[in-house]
Design a protein around this motif. Sequence first.
Motif, PDB file in Angstrom:
ATOM      1  N   MET A 185      12.757  -0.986  -0.440  1.00 51.51           N
ATOM      2  CA  MET A 185      11.429  -1.302  -0.975  1.00 51.51           C
ATOM      3  C   MET A 185      10.353  -0.825   0.003  1.00 51.51           C
ATOM      4  N   THR A 186       9.356  -0.148  -0.510  1.00 54.96           N
ATOM      5  CA  THR A 186       8.275   0.356   0.331  1.00 54.96           C
ATOM      6  C   THR A 186       7.298  -0.761   0.676  1.00 54.96           C
ATOM      7  N   ASP A 187       6.907  -0.811   1.954  1.00 56.50           N
ATOM      8  CA  ASP A 187       5.944  -1.821   2.384  1.00 56.50           C
ATOM      9  C   ASP A 187       4.596  -1.583   1.733  1.00 56.50           C
ATOM     10  N   SER A 188       3.889  -2.680   1.441  1.00 61.53           N
ATOM     11  CA  SER A 188       2.508  -2.574   0.997  1.00 61.53           C
ATOM     12  C   SER A 188       1.659  -2.139   2.184  1.00 61.53           C
ATOM     13  N   PRO A 189       0.433  -1.614   1.934  1.00 62.10           N
ATOM     14  CA  PRO A 189      -0.439  -1.232   3.048  1.00 62.10           C
ATOM     15  C   PRO A 189      -0.684  -2.381   4.024  1.00 62.10           C
ATOM     16  N   LEU A 190      -0.793  -3.619   3.498  1.00 64.73           N
ATOM     17  CA  LEU A 190      -1.017  -4.759   4.377  1.00 64.73           C
ATOM     18  C   LEU A 190       0.193  -5.009   5.270  1.00 64.73           C
ATOM     19  N   GLN A 191       1.403  -4.991   4.689  1.00 63.77           N
ATOM     20  CA  GLN A 191       2.603  -5.225   5.483  1.00 63.77           C
ATOM     21  C   GLN A 191       2.807  -4.127   6.520  1.00 63.77           C
ATOM     22  N   ALA A 192       2.442  -2.901   6.166  1.00 63.70           N
ATOM     23  CA  ALA A 192       2.567  -1.796   7.117  1.00 63.70           C
ATOM     24  C   ALA A 192       1.649  -1.991   8.316  1.00 63.70           C
ATOM     25  N   THR A 193       0.589  -2.770   8.142  1.00 61.51           N
ATOM     26  CA  THR A 193      -0.315  -3.087   9.245  1.00 61.51           C
ATOM     27  C   THR A 193       0.133  -4.334   9.995  1.00 61.51           C
ATOM     28  N   VAL A 194       0.658  -5.305   9.262  1.00 60.02           N
ATOM     29  CA  VAL A 194       1.043  -6.593   9.864  1.00 60.02           C
ATOM     30  C   VAL A 194       2.129  -6.419  10.913  1.00 60.02           C
ATOM     31  N   ARG A 195       3.132  -5.636  10.620  1.00 59.29           N
ATOM     32  CA  ARG A 195       4.273  -5.520  11.532  1.00 59.29           C
ATOM     33  C   ARG A 195       3.904  -4.978  12.906  1.00 59.29           C
ATOM     34  N   PRO A 196       3.163  -3.864  12.992  1.00 60.82           N
ATOM     35  CA  PRO A 196       2.781  -3.395  14.335  1.00 60.82           C
ATOM     36  C   PRO A 196       1.849  -4.351  15.068  1.00 60.82           C
ATOM     37  N   ILE A 197       1.017  -5.098  14.323  1.00 60.97           N
ATOM     38  CA  ILE A 197       0.155  -6.085  14.976  1.00 60.97           C
ATOM     39  C   ILE A 197       1.002  -7.211  15.565  1.00 60.97           C
ATOM     40  N   ARG A 198       1.993  -7.671  14.813  1.00 63.82           N
ATOM     41  CA  ARG A 198       2.876  -8.709  15.338  1.00 63.82           C
ATOM     42  C   ARG A 198       3.624  -8.217  16.574  1.00 63.82           C
ATOM     43  N   ASP A 199       4.100  -6.982  16.515  1.00 58.80           N
ATOM     44  CA  ASP A 199       4.814  -6.409  17.653  1.00 58.80           C
ATOM     45  C   ASP A 199       3.905  -6.336  18.883  1.00 58.80           C
ATOM     46  N   ALA A 200       2.675  -5.856  18.687  1.00 62.61           N
ATOM     47  CA  ALA A 200       1.732  -5.757  19.803  1.00 62.61           C
ATOM     48  C   ALA A 200       1.389  -7.140  20.350  1.00 62.61           C
ATOM     49  N   SER A 201       1.274  -8.138  19.467  1.00 66.61           N
ATOM     50  CA  SER A 201       0.955  -9.493  19.915  1.00 66.61           C
ATOM     51  C   SER A 201       2.067 -10.055  20.787  1.00 66.61           C
TER      52      SER A 201
END
Length: 330
Positions: free
Chosen positions: A1-17
Amino acid sequence: MTDSPLQATVRPIRDASRRLVRELGFMKPTLAGTEFSASAVHALIEIGARDYLTSGELSDILNLEKSSVSRMVRKLVDAGELVESVSETDSRIKPLSLTGKGRETLAAIDAFAQEQVVAALNNLSPNIHKTVRDGLALYADALEASRTGSMSSAMRPVTIETGYRPGVIGRAAEMHARFYANTVGFGQFFESKVASGLAEFAGRLDRSSNQLWTAIEDGNIVGTVVIDGEDLGTGCAHLRWFIVEDGRRGGGLGRRLLDEAISFCDQQEFAEIQLWTFKGLDAARRLYETFGFVLDEEWPGQQWGSEVTEQRFVRRIRDVGRRMQTAGLK
């Protein structure tokens, strides 16, 4: 399943946090080179910044339970870092302030943090220091707004105003210089050209075919766009000095500025609008195309201090009308 634009942003932000938490030392039992926990270090910083705070105020600021803050404060008082006094007007209020020892501890914390941040920034280009600063501030503010239900600073009303306002020439030149230094390596020559060109144009704002729009947030200029109705000849408008502050792109502000400029051109009945830009600025190109601009020509150029592919986009009223008819919109 392809990530939504929001999920594609959420994951790297969580990783950086998570990485920030680890790199700043929050996984350790003590913080900032002290013998104190993260919450105690933050308590010293917040009290030092305000001279004094009550336990209740500290609880709100740190987002901690009052019982947890009470235990932490007692440890800091026992360690000689804080002193608790009694308000002269209300004996129930007991302000907390730093002792001499507490001020020394705070100075050491500040020195430790300063060294940590400077070392990190030294690994980044100076051109993006402001982007890092603003991005972190906006994200922290948005997290707080989500928790408290308040309005994030990124959501504060931005007004679009017309005409000259003090500081607009320098501010527009600064935003252009920072963005284009970072994206295509332009330097002093480019910034000077922007400043001198906008200064010359400002002297012609009294003519009905010319207009300048500024985006204003809390009294600060965060975006500009210009329509010069004279320099390309009769019936042709020149869209110039379109810029949005670093950290503010992608939120619709650029679209608002362009909408004002295009509406003005339509009211003035210009046959076409032209703008010059550079290849590779894909987000800007997509925005231009939604307003009916099409790429008319491109060529290599070095006039700005480094070689780029210059592009000219044109929005012709007859072409826009034809496309609308084809799409069944007119």
